[in-house]
Write a protein that holds these residues in place. Structure first.
Motif, PDB file in Angstrom:
ATOM      1  N   ARG A 168       0.876  -1.167   0.000  1.00 35.67           N
ATOM      2  CA  ARG A 168       0.000   0.000   0.000  1.00 35.67           C
ATOM      3  C   ARG A 168       0.912   1.215   0.000  1.00 35.67           C
ATOM      4  N   ALA A 169       0.488   2.250  -0.710  1.00 32.97           N
ATOM      5  CA  ALA A 169       1.315   3.460  -0.754  1.00 32.97           C
ATOM      6  C   ALA A 169       0.440   4.667  -1.028  1.00 32.97           C
ATOM      7  N   ARG A 170       0.938   5.786  -0.568  1.00 31.30           N
ATOM      8  CA  ARG A 170       0.356   7.067  -0.942  1.00 31.30           C
ATOM      9  C   ARG A 170       1.526   7.970  -1.277  1.00 31.30           C
ATOM     10  N   GLY A 171       1.337   8.791  -2.291  1.00 28.65           N
ATOM     11  CA  GLY A 171       2.445   9.619  -2.741  1.00 28.65           C
ATOM     12  C   GLY A 171       1.988  10.982  -3.200  1.00 28.65           C
ATOM     13  N   ARG A 172       2.964  11.888  -3.258  1.00 32.68           N
ATOM     14  CA  ARG A 172       2.738  13.242  -3.752  1.00 32.68           C
ATOM     15  C   ARG A 172       3.951  13.639  -4.573  1.00 32.68           C
ATOM     16  N   ALA A 173       3.677  14.342  -5.652  1.00 30.70           N
ATOM     17  CA  ALA A 173       4.765  14.827  -6.501  1.00 30.70           C
ATOM     18  C   ALA A 173       4.447  16.241  -6.953  1.00 30.70           C
TER      19      ALA A 173
END
Length: 185
Positions: free
Chosen positions: A30-35
Motif C-alpha cells: 500500500r502506498a500514498r504519494g505526492r509529486a
C-alpha cells in the motif's frame, strides 16, 4: 505486520520531486504519494496505491492539479484481469496485473517484487495499465524487465530502455533518465 518506509526521489524527467509513504507486508503493498512537477507544465500529483496478494494492483487513485483545474482517476483491477477507469471498462488493458503511473518510480516495484527480479535471474514481459500524466489517460503498455545482477534490472518498453537499480526490498534507487532516490528507506 506492515513495514513502513518514506521514499523521496528527484524526478529529473519532469524537473520535480516525489515522496511515497509505503506499507508492505508479505506480498501486499500500500502506498500514498505526492509529486510536484514542472514539465510539461507545473502540476501536482497525489496518488494512493493498493495491491492484493502477489503485488497485483487492486486500485490506483490519482489526482492531478494544474493551472487549468483538477483531474481525478480511479483505476481498479477486479482480480480476474479486468480493469475499469472511473467505473468504465478498459478492455485494452484486460489481462494486465499491474498499473504503471507515468514518471512514478514506485510503480516499477510490483512486477519486480512478484518475480524477485532484483535478486534472481529472469526475464519477464508484462502488459501494464499505463497512466500518462498530467492527462491521466490509461493505455496498454508492453514492458520487459530483465535481471542483470543483484539489485539491477533492465526495463524496456518499445524503443526505450534503462538499467534500474533497486534496493534489497525492491524499491527503485536509481532510474536513469527518470529519477534518483534522495532518501534511504
Amino acid at each position: 505486520m506492515f513495514a513502513s518506509h518514506a521514499l523521496t526521489w528527484e524526478v529529473t524527467a519532469s524537473r520535480g520531486f516525489e515522496t511515497a509513504w509505503t506499507e508492505r507486508a508479505d506480498s501486499v503493498l500500500r502506498a500514498r504519494g505526492r509529486a510536484v512537477r514542472t514539465v510539461p507544465e507545473p502540476y501536482w500529483v497525489s496518488y494512493e496505491l493498493e495491491t492484493a496478494e502477489d503485488f497485483v494492483t487492486r486500485r490506483l487513485r490519482v489526482t492531478v492539479e494544474t493551472g487549468a483545474g483538477t483531474r481525478v482517476l480511479d483505476l481498479r483491477h477486479d482480480g480476474h484481469g479486468r480493469w475499469t477507469a472511473d467505473g468504465e471498462p478498459l478492455p485494452d488493458v484486460d489481462g494486465a496485473l499491474d498499473c504503471d503511473l507515468g514518471l512514478c518510480p514506485l510503480t516499477n516495484t510490483m512486477p519486480v517484487l512478484r518475480h524477485g527480479l532484483h535478486r534472481e535471474p529472469g526475464d519477464r514481459e508484462f502488459l501494464m495499465a499505463w497512466v500518462s500524466v498530467p492527462d491521466l489517460a490509461v493505455r496498454p503498455s508492453r514492458q520487459t524487465y530483465t535481471h542483470l545482477r543483484s539489485g539491477h534490472v533492465r526495463f524496456s518498453s518499445g524503443d526505450f530502455r534503462s538499467d534500474l537499480e533497486f534496493d534489497d526490498e525492491g524499491y527503485v534507487v536509481d532510474y536513469p533518465q527518470l529519477a534518483t532516490r534522495l532518501t534511504a528507506r
